[in-house]
Every structure is written in C-alpha cells, then in structure tokens.
Design an enzyme around this catalytic site. Structure first.
Site, PDB file in Angstrom:
ATOM      1  N   ARG A   1       0.841  -1.197   0.000  1.00 23.94           N
ATOM      2  CA  ARG A   1       0.000   0.000   0.000  1.00 23.94           C
ATOM      3  C   ARG A   1       0.872   1.241   0.000  1.00 23.94           C
ATOM      4  NH1 ARG A   1      -1.885  -3.627   3.908  1.00 23.94           N
ATOM      5  NH2 ARG A   1      -3.974  -4.476   3.525  1.00 23.94           N
TER       6      ARG A   1
ATOM      7  N   HIS B   1      -2.767   2.295  -5.589  1.00 25.94           N
ATOM      8  CA  HIS B   1      -3.549   1.102  -5.264  1.00 25.94           C
ATOM      9  C   HIS B   1      -3.806   0.279  -6.519  1.00 25.94           C
ATOM     10  CE1 HIS B   1      -5.303  -0.709  -1.728  1.00 25.94           C
ATOM     11  NE2 HIS B   1      -6.341  -1.107  -2.437  1.00 25.94           N
TER      12      HIS B   1
ATOM     13  N   ARG C   1      -1.041  -1.975  -6.825  1.00 29.19           N
ATOM     14  CA  ARG C   1      -1.209  -3.094  -5.883  1.00 29.19           C
ATOM     15  C   ARG C   1      -2.074  -4.179  -6.520  1.00 29.19           C
ATOM     16  NH1 ARG C   1      -1.211  -4.561  -0.431  1.00 29.19           N
ATOM     17  NH2 ARG C   1      -3.173  -5.296   0.487  1.00 29.19           N
TER      18      ARG C   1
END
Length: 313
Positions: free
Chosen positions: A164, A259, A262
C-alpha cells in the site's frame, strides 16, 4: 476544529465521553492509523446523533432497533451498499467494545446485518504497460537527478511488492534487506510482514540509497527510506501524483493510482502461477476471501483471450 469534532460536541455528554474513551482505545490499544480512526469516529458520531434524536442519552440503552433504524435512514438517503456495510461494521465493533468493557449490558450489534458490498476492482495494467511505466520513469532519471532515481525505486518497489502507498511511505532504510531482497512492511494495525522483491527493484533501491538519497537528506530526515524534495519523509500525495503522471506517459494505459499498482501486482502474481495463500501473505490480507477477488480478474482476462482466439468461442 473538524466537522467530526463539531458534531461530537453536539452529542449528549455521556455519548461524547464514551466516544472519547473509544478513540483512545483505537489509538493506544489497536494502534490504528489516524485516517482510520477519523473514519470510525465519523461513523459513530452519526450513530450516536441518531440515537440522541430518538431520545437516548446513555450507550447502555443502544439496542438493535436503534442500529437498524440508523442504517435504514442512511439507505433512504442513497448511500452506497459499500458505505452502509462499512458503517454497520463500525457499529458492531463499537457495541462489542461497549459490552467487553461493561459499558453496556449486552452487545446490541451482534445480530446487526449489513448489505453485501459490491466488490469492484479497478483496472489493472498489462505486463507490457507495467514495464513501460517504469521505463518512462527511468528515462526521466537518466540525468541522474535524485528525484528521478527515487521515483524509479518507488515505482519498482510498489509493483514488485504490491504494498500500500502508506506502507511505502512508512518504510525506513533498515526495513530493506538488500542482501536477501526482502522488505519488512508494517500494514494495517501495525501488523508486520516480510515481502520479497526482484532484482530490478533491488537495483533501483540500491542506486537510490547509495547515490541519490544523500542529496535529499537533511538533519531532520531521520531513517525514512524515501524522502521528499525538502528532505522530509515522502508523503502519500506525492507518490500518487508520481504514479498518475508516469502512467500518462504510457499510451493506452488506464489512469491508476498506487492502489492500482497493488491490484496489478496481485493479478500478475496469480497469472504467473502463484497460489492464493502466497499472494495473501504478500499483500497482507487478513482474509483469503479478499485475495480471491483477484481470481475474478484473471478469469475474465482468460475468458476474453479465449473468445478472441478460439474459432468456436
């Protein structure tokens, strides 16, 4: 004073006092991030304000009917299922704490249901787009500027580990084991995990630490791995801006934030054959169900490829 603080001041004294105790519990005992605490308190201020309007003044009087009427009122206001589910969770955690600390005779929220949120994942990059993203940043770093070298290292590490953005910004130099190519990450609730990274990320981090970090470091920089232009620990906004800007240099790539990287890392791990449990550990998911959402992305991609390629699709 924040809007949440203003609203809390308007609560009955008993509610406000207990909410203050709960805030200290979240910060001191659960060690939650500041923004998470703010979100929880905002939800609970709304709940307790609703209870006060129904004539309640003591948390011991909270019951299931009050909790359900609070959620129902918000549903009529058009709040999303995801928001309602989050607020129901906040209420259940709060009432569970009230019961455990004997501030309430029973756990009023133990039977509180919540709508199943629609789990939607953002777009992810293809492998070639991820490579182009980092190549675009590397091209800008050819002049050896410390900012450019830092940016390449951050992008490499984000994509390599799926961490994160807050976890990236919180890294210290000693969290990176450059001999074993692993990084110690502190996730939600300060839960620690060790995540491996590959040789490209290792080379980028090594270049940053050995040749460029000292150019940005100041007496107050401390142990922070990544520094901003003024020598302080890099902040999340700067990292988000970086990702958006560099993706704009990749033709046809979706506009993602950190994100999105991610999600991209998780998807590429699964597509490359990693098992769900391993990906769960890499990402720091508390529940395997969260990780399983990524299988939907890889299955959808496989379906599209099949439909495009097979003559009888």
């Amino acid at each position: 004073m924040t809007a949440t603080a203003d609203s809390r001041d308007a609560l009955p004294e008993g509610f406000a006092r207990v909410l203050g105790d709960y805030e200290r519990h979240l910060v001191s005992e659960r060690d939650l991030a500041a923004h998470t605490v703010t979100a929880y308190l905002g939800d609970l201020v709304g709940l307790l304000d609703h209870a006060a309007r129904l004539g309640l003044h003591d948390v011991a009087d909270l019951d299931l009917r009050t909790l359900r009427s609070w959620l129902a009122k918000q549903q009529t206001m058009g709040l999303s299922r995801t928001t309602l589910a989050r607020r129901a969770t906040a209420a259940r955690v709060f009432t569970g704490w009230l019961a455990r600390t004997e501030r309430a005779p029973t756990d009023a929220g133990s039977a509180l249901g919540s709508p199943k949120p629609h789990h939607t994942l953002p777009s992810v990059l293809r492998v070639d787009e991820a490579n182009e993203l980092i190549a675009a940043a590397a091209a800008l770093a050819d002049d050896g500027s410390p900012i450019g070298v830092r940016d390449v290292a951050m992008l490499e590490l984000l994509y390599a580990t799926g961490m994160r953005v807050g976890e990236l910004c919180g890294l210290d130099v000693d969290d990176v084991d450059r001999d074993r190519n692993v990084v110690r990450v502190f996730g939600k609730g300060r839960k620690e995990r060790t995540v491996p990274f590959g040789h490209p990320a290792a080379a980028a981090i090594d270049r940053w630490v050995r040749t460029a970090r000292t150019d940005l470091a100041r007496p107050g920089s401390g142990a922070a791995l990544f520094l901003g232009a003024r020598g302080a620990r890099i902040d999340q906004r700067a990292v988000r801006t970086l990702v958006h800007r560099r993706l704009a240099d990749v033709p046809g790539a979706p506009d993602l934030g950190p994100h999105g990287l991610r999600h991209t890392a998780a998807t590429h791990l699964l597509e490359g054959g990693a098992d769900l449990r391993s990906v769960q550990e890499v990402l720091g998911h508390a529940s395997l169900a969260t990780t399983q959402r990524y299988t939907h992305v890889t299955t959808d991609r496989l379906r599209r490829a099949y439909q495009q390629a097979h003559p009888r699709a």
